[in-house]
Enzyme design. Structure first.
Site, short mmCIF file in Angstrom:
data_model
loop_
_atom_site.label_atom_id
_atom_site.label_comp_id
_atom_site.label_asym_id
_atom_site.label_seq_id
_atom_site.Cartn_x
_atom_site.Cartn_y
_atom_site.Cartn_z
N LYS A 164 80.02 67.55 36.88
CA LYS A 164 79.60 68.71 36.08
C LYS A 164 78.31 69.37 36.60
CE LYS A 164 82.21 67.12 32.08
NZ LYS A 164 83.39 67.94 31.91
N ASP B 262 78.66 56.25 33.24
CA ASP B 262 79.35 57.51 33.51
C ASP B 262 78.45 58.62 32.98
OD1 ASP B 262 80.81 59.81 33.40
OD2 ASP B 262 82.67 58.84 32.77
N TYR C 14 85.58 58.63 27.52
CA TYR C 14 86.58 59.14 28.46
C TYR C 14 85.95 59.19 29.84
CZ TYR C 14 89.70 62.58 30.73
OH TYR C 14 90.55 63.22 31.59
N1 HOZ Z 1 88.07 66.78 30.26
C1 HOZ Z 1 87.41 67.89 29.67
C2 HOZ Z 1 87.01 67.63 28.27
N2 HOZ Z 1 86.25 66.47 28.06
C3 HOZ Z 1 88.26 69.12 29.66
C4 HOZ Z 1 88.16 69.82 30.92
C5 HOZ Z 1 88.83 71.17 30.95
O1 HOZ Z 1 89.80 71.41 30.24
O2 HOZ Z 1 88.37 72.00 31.71
#
Ligand code: HOZ
Length: 428
Positions: free
Chosen positions: A266, A238, A143
């Site tokens: 992050k 990524d 992802y």
């Molecule tokens: N995209 C995040 C999980 N891989 C979730 C981010 C969130 O809900 O804060």
């Protein structure tokens, strides 16, 4: 779930779709309603009912140093008192970009953005602008945020063009993305044999966190590097999850592979909305205002976010034992979970790389790709999630997410999580 969280969720659903600002938070994959969180400190979060939980979500990755790290909080307060945004350059941005560039040997220059999604989207545009090609390759289960080109799943055959994995993504955009199985050398070769001259870039999570934790098989990242080099395509790592988490210079340093473009998010923002792309100067100088690839943002390089990122990275850098300690704590967690699994006889597979880990339920593994991950018993995971919550342990609300360990987790807390897991597994 306490009364205050229930009431908060009810109120939220009236004004926010699904009551949440990012879907996985809604607990749909595990049942029940989400906890509303009031505060966090170290490895502990407290919900609006005053219940405390040992947190292995860590805001989905940023909190390598735990919640409310004093140096990050201090830096944020100081920066905010001098204004929350200028939309003009600051010297702190240069400091943060220099620090990032010093951590990654593949990176000469850095552009700051506000989210991992935005950074991955910009990396794709930059790769297309640099190569003059349109196709990109991604791997099923990886992802890279929710940009149109990246919300694409495999078409009817591995070598066909992708199809949208979300409503609203035009077929014509999805067609420009080829989706291959992770860790599949043959599919990679066949894809480049057929489309190689048209492929702008491969984008990949060098260690995957987004189908649960999945580790690259020996030689896979090397194969990505050599095939892209051979065909004049770019390799985009990524490292939104892995950057500064697995090592100071990310997964690429551990695996000794130099990607062309690195995407960060992050940890690099210390929990604030900050992301980055980095590459050698020849590629980065294609970005506006020097080059023809447009990318911009009012809040890019935001002073409060930059202050948090700088404080986080400086703290990480100043502690020579940090990654070793994190590895030992994380290994301990995997060990106590495996012990609990063995003792209770539950079928489950613990996958871990450094401080990223996933327990895949209903399979004995190994998990090399999305098909393997999909063999998991998601209902069993959902029950486990609920039982752990009852025992004060907060896990990602999906089988297909990574758990994150922080330097704030103590051995006692890890052992308590092991005991909670043993009790939870007994009643599944
Ligand atoms: N995209 C995040 C999980 N891989 C979730 C981010 C969130 O809900 O804060």
């Amino acid at each position: 779930m306490g009364k205050a969280s229930t009431a908060a969720f009810k109120a939220a659903t009236k004004v926010i779709p699904g009551g949440v600002n990012s879907p996985v938070r809604a607990f749909r994959a595990v049942g029940g309603n989400p906890l509303f969180i009031a505060k966090g400190e170290g490895a502990i979060i407290t919900d609006v009912d005053g219940n405390e939980y040992l947190d292995f979500v860590g805001s989905w990755g940023p909190h390598l140093l735990g919640h409310a790290h004093p140096l990050i909080v201090e830096a944020v307060q100081k920066a905010a008192s001098g204004s929350t945004s200028f939309g003009a350059p600051t010297t702190a941005e240069t400091e943060l970009c220099s620090l990032i560039a010093s951590a990654f040997s593949s990176v000469d220059k850095v552009r700051l953005l506000s989210s991992g999604t935005e950074a991955a989207m910009a990396a794709i545009r930059l790769a297309r602008g640099f190569t003059g090609r349109d196709l990109i390759v991604k791997f099923a289960g990886c992802y890279h945020g929710h940009a149109d080109s990246l919300l694409v799943s495999a078409g009817s055959g591995a070598l066909t063009f992708g199809s949208p994995s979300s409503a609203g993504v035009p077929e014509d955009i999805a067609k420009l993305t080829l989706v291959l199985p992770y860790n599949d050398f043959d599919a990679l070769d066949a894809c480049f044999k057929k489309h190689g001259r048209k492929i702008a870039a491969i984008i990949v999570e060098p260690v995957v966190g987004n189908m649960g934790c999945v580790i690259p098989q020996r030689g896979f990242l090397e194969a990505l590097r050599s095939i892209t080099e051979h065909h004049g395509s770019l390799l985009i790592f990524d490292e939104v999850m892995t950057g500064f988490r697995l090592a100071w210079g990310g997964a690429q340093t551990l695996f000794e592979i130099k990607p062309d473009i690195t995407v960060l998010g992050k940890v690099v923002g210390g929990g604030m909305p900050l992301a980055a792309i980095g590459a050698r100067a020849e590629i980065m100088d294609k970005l506006a205002p020097l080059g023809p690839v447009y990318q911009a943002g009012t809040l890019s390089g935001n002073p409060v976010a930059v202050a948090a990122g700088l404080a986080a990275l400086r703290s990480i850098k100043s502690d020579p034992n940090l990654y070793r300690r994190l590895e030992i704590i994380s290994a301990r967690l995997a060990f106590v979970l495996q012990e609990a699994i063995n003792e209770t006889g539950v079928k489950a597979y613990v996958a871990r790389f450094g401080s990223m880990m996933t327990v895949f339920f209903g399979t004995s593994g190994p998990v090399h790709n999305l098909d393997d991950a999909m063999k998991s018993d998601t209902e069993m995971f959902a029950r486990f999630h609920g039982e752990m919550l009852k025992r004060g342990v907060y896990l990602p609300a999906s089988q297909f997410e990574a758990w994150f360990v922080s330097t704030a987790h103590t051995f006692d807390q890890i052992d308590a999580a092991g005991s909670a897991a043993r009790d939870a597994l007994k009643v599944l």
